[in-house]
Design a protein around this motif. Structure first.
Motif, PDB file in Angstrom:
ATOM      1  N   ILE A 204       0.794  -1.217   0.000  1.00  0.00           N
ATOM      2  CA  ILE A 204       0.000   0.000   0.000  1.00  0.00           C
ATOM      3  C   ILE A 204       0.832   1.276   0.000  1.00  0.00           C
ATOM      4  O   ILE A 204       0.535   2.226  -0.723  1.00  0.00           O
ATOM      5  N   ARG A 205       1.907   1.315   0.789  1.00  0.00           N
ATOM      6  CA  ARG A 205       2.673   2.554   0.895  1.00  0.00           C
ATOM      7  C   ARG A 205       3.412   2.877  -0.406  1.00  0.00           C
ATOM      8  O   ARG A 205       3.371   4.019  -0.885  1.00  0.00           O
ATOM      9  N   PHE A 206       4.087   1.890  -0.968  1.00  0.00           N
ATOM     10  CA  PHE A 206       4.865   2.163  -2.176  1.00  0.00           C
ATOM     11  C   PHE A 206       3.957   2.419  -3.374  1.00  0.00           C
ATOM     12  O   PHE A 206       4.259   3.267  -4.225  1.00  0.00           O
ATOM     13  N   LEU A 207       2.848   1.724  -3.439  1.00  0.00           N
ATOM     14  CA  LEU A 207       1.884   1.987  -4.510  1.00  0.00           C
ATOM     15  C   LEU A 207       1.275   3.379  -4.363  1.00  0.00           C
ATOM     16  O   LEU A 207       1.031   4.072  -5.360  1.00  0.00           O
ATOM     17  N   SER A 208       1.045   3.808  -3.124  1.00  0.00           N
ATOM     18  CA  SER A 208       0.522   5.154  -2.870  1.00  0.00           C
ATOM     19  C   SER A 208       1.517   6.219  -3.307  1.00  0.00           C
ATOM     20  O   SER A 208       1.139   7.274  -3.826  1.00  0.00           O
ATOM     21  N   PHE A 209       2.805   5.941  -3.092  1.00  0.00           N
ATOM     22  CA  PHE A 209       3.855   6.848  -3.560  1.00  0.00           C
ATOM     23  C   PHE A 209       3.762   7.033  -5.077  1.00  0.00           C
ATOM     24  O   PHE A 209       3.744   8.163  -5.584  1.00  0.00           O
ATOM     25  N   GLY A 210       3.697   5.945  -5.812  1.00  0.00           N
ATOM     26  CA  GLY A 210       3.592   6.036  -7.258  1.00  0.00           C
ATOM     27  C   GLY A 210       2.306   6.714  -7.701  1.00  0.00           C
ATOM     28  O   GLY A 210       2.298   7.529  -8.632  1.00  0.00           O
ATOM     29  N   PHE A 211       1.220   6.396  -7.019  1.00  0.00           N
ATOM     30  CA  PHE A 211      -0.092   6.984  -7.324  1.00  0.00           C
ATOM     31  C   PHE A 211      -0.058   8.504  -7.156  1.00  0.00           C
ATOM     32  O   PHE A 211      -0.531   9.250  -8.022  1.00  0.00           O
ATOM     33  N   LEU A 212       0.501   8.978  -6.044  1.00  0.00           N
ATOM     34  CA  LEU A 212       0.531  10.417  -5.768  1.00  0.00           C
ATOM     35  C   LEU A 212       1.443  11.160  -6.736  1.00  0.00           C
ATOM     36  O   LEU A 212       1.133  12.280  -7.160  1.00  0.00           O
ATOM     37  N   LEU A 213       2.573  10.548  -7.094  1.00  0.00           N
ATOM     38  CA  LEU A 213       3.444  11.198  -8.069  1.00  0.00           C
ATOM     39  C   LEU A 213       2.738  11.353  -9.412  1.00  0.00           C
ATOM     40  O   LEU A 213       2.854  12.395 -10.071  1.00  0.00           O
ATOM     41  N   MET A 214       1.992  10.337  -9.807  1.00  0.00           N
ATOM     42  CA  MET A 214       1.242  10.437 -11.061  1.00  0.00           C
ATOM     43  C   MET A 214       0.149  11.494 -10.969  1.00  0.00           C
ATOM     44  O   MET A 214      -0.115  12.216 -11.930  1.00  0.00           O
ATOM     45  N   PHE A 215      -0.489  11.595  -9.792  1.00  0.00           N
ATOM     46  CA  PHE A 215      -1.517  12.619  -9.612  1.00  0.00           C
ATOM     47  C   PHE A 215      -0.910  14.015  -9.699  1.00  0.00           C
ATOM     48  O   PHE A 215      -1.430  14.900 -10.402  1.00  0.00           O
ATOM     49  N   PHE A 216       0.194  14.246  -8.990  1.00  0.00           N
ATOM     50  CA  PHE A 216       0.815  15.572  -8.989  1.00  0.00           C
ATOM     51  C   PHE A 216       1.431  15.925 -10.334  1.00  0.00           C
ATOM     52  O   PHE A 216       1.623  17.110 -10.636  1.00  0.00           O
ATOM     53  N   SER A 217       1.715  14.912 -11.152  1.00  0.00           N
ATOM     54  CA  SER A 217       2.214  15.199 -12.497  1.00  0.00           C
ATOM     55  C   SER A 217       1.154  15.914 -13.341  1.00  0.00           C
ATOM     56  O   SER A 217       1.477  16.532 -14.357  1.00  0.00           O
ATOM     57  N   SER A 218      -0.112  15.838 -12.900  1.00  0.00           N
ATOM     58  CA  SER A 218      -1.207  16.501 -13.611  1.00  0.00           C
ATOM     59  C   SER A 218      -0.935  17.990 -13.810  1.00  0.00           C
ATOM     60  O   SER A 218      -1.320  18.576 -14.824  1.00  0.00           O
ATOM     61  N   PHE A 219      -0.262  18.612 -12.828  1.00  0.00           N
ATOM     62  CA  PHE A 219      -0.033  20.046 -12.880  1.00  0.00           C
ATOM     63  C   PHE A 219       0.995  20.441 -13.938  1.00  0.00           C
ATOM     64  O   PHE A 219       1.150  21.632 -14.224  1.00  0.00           O
TER      65      PHE A 219
END
Length: 406
Positions: free
Chosen positions: A11-26
């Motif tokens: 969960i933690r490492f997948l969340s890291f990847g998920f959040l980086l992809m989300f913040f790449s939106s900007f």
């Protein structure tokens, strides 16, 4: 292992990847383009002039990614993430305070470099590197962060722009990223050195196994000398070229078609949902069948969507186009990260991925400029879209010829 079991375990490492992809939106075109009218009005730019600035800034960022991206192979991932996060924050700060075209160029360069380029690069390289047996699942789950941004951010941003102005909207993004950096670094990536040490041990074992079986892991230089690499790149980057151009000029497209911004926000939400669904499904299929077999068909939905968009003005055409595009983009998000590992190995995957990311940014630099000047010179947007549809057909045939025997 099922998706639920896999998520619970990682969960933690997948969340890291998920959040980086989300913040790449900007740093992605779909988000920046929401501010096109305001930016062109403030800086008194035409479609072509702004497209040229955007393309030049993106092109330069791609050149830098080739150099910066390889450092993920040498720098602690936690420190690499801090650097790219602060870089994105700095780019937003310059955009909000810029009062000249020069600072606008610098801001777009930083947004594209750290947002569009290095954040997805860090996320996808990490998922590809640290997961061997469930790589498809890891890539598909973490890549869902970007579709979440595509679902939520257009609606939120359109509201904030109308209520508080475009600069306030960007400041809100800056604050959100700033307060998230440290939790990502110190919580989600806690004890990352253990994960990396485990990968190094597995990697050493794989190297010995590859030597015994005469299986080769390519360096980036060797990839550049491989003729097949260029044929693959020509085809698989077609969605990046096409969708960046259409997303950048989406306000103009919708105005030309007589469609409302509310339709744009709603269609984008559907696009993102379908992208998510497609990504989840393809992740499982990659683990079962591999990327080479699946990459052959992934451009077909986009081609159909572009054909519909070029021929019809009914609002249903917007929904069908973005829905079909979502299928292709969802497949591509997962396929293209795992494909390179299958073809060239994982030992040098960071430097190879930085090369591919740079190529993606290069092609995404071309379309805003080319589409923009086409619009300025009176070329019908429908004709531009039809040419893009033909490009997907050629690309699909090329991929079929390359991988039909796998």
């Amino acid at each position: 292992m099922t998706y639920i079991q896999f998520i619970k375990k990682n969960i933690r490492f997948l969340s890291f990847g998920f959040l980086l992809m989300f913040f790449s939106s900007f740093g992605q075109t779909f988000f920046i383009s929401l501010f096109n009218n305001e930016i062109r009005e403030v800086f008194k730019l035409t479609h072509g002039q702004y497209g040229l600035i955007y393309s030049i800034a993106t092109f330069i960022s791609a050149s830098v990614i080739i150099w910066l991206g390889k450092f993920i192979d040498n720098i602690d991932l936690r420190n690499f993430v801090l650097i790219i996060s602060f870089g994105l924050v700095f780019g937003i700060a310059i955009l909000c305070s810029s009062n000249s075209v020069i600072f606008l160029c610098i801001a777009i360069f930083l947004l594209r470099l750290f947002g569009q380029g290095l954040m997805p690069h860090a996320a996808m390289t990490s998922m590809t590197r640290y997961y061997s047996y469930d790589r498809g699942k890891a890539i598909s789950i973490s890549s869902l962060g970007l579709p979440l941004g595509e679902i939520a951010l257009p609606t939120i941003s359109i509201f904030l722009i109308s209520a508080f102005g475009w600069k306030f909207t960007w400041v809100s993004a800056l604050i959100l990223i700033s307060i998230s950096i440290m939790p990502i670094r110190y919580i989600l990536l806690k004890n990352h050195e253990i994960r990396h040490h485990k990968w190094e041990k597995e990697n050493n074992f794989l190297q010995q196994e590859e030597k015994a079986k005469a299986i080769k892991s390519f360096t980036r230089t060797e990839v550049l000398l491989d003729k097949k690499f260029y044929l693959i790149i020509f085809s698989i980057l077609s969605p990046a070229y096409i969708m960046t151009g259409l997303f950048f000029h989406q306000i103009h497209l919708f105005e030309t078609k007589g469609w409302t911004l509310n339709l744009l926000a709603g269609a984008f939400a559907l696009y993102a949902i379908i992208t998510v669904s497609s990504s989840i499904i393809i992740g499982k299929l990659i683990d079962l069948y591999g990327s080479k077999k699946l990459v052959i068909i992934h451009l077909i939905p986009l081609g159909l969507g572009l054909l519909i968009l070029s021929q019809f003005t009914n609002s249903l055409a917007a929904i069908l186009y973005l829905s079909l595009a979502g299928i292709t983009v969802g497949m591509a998000n997962s396929l293209l990260s795992s494909l390179w590992a299958e073809i060239y190995g994982t030992i040098h995957i960071g430097s190879i991925k930085s090369l591919v990311t740079a190529c993606m940014v290069f092609v995404s630099a071309l379309s805003p400029f080319m589409f923009g000047w086409g619009i300025d010179f009176g070329i019908n947007i429908e004709n531009i879209i039809l040419i893009c549809a033909i490009y997907t057909v050629i690309s699909s045939l090329n991929l079929f010829l390359l991988f039909r025997k796998t």
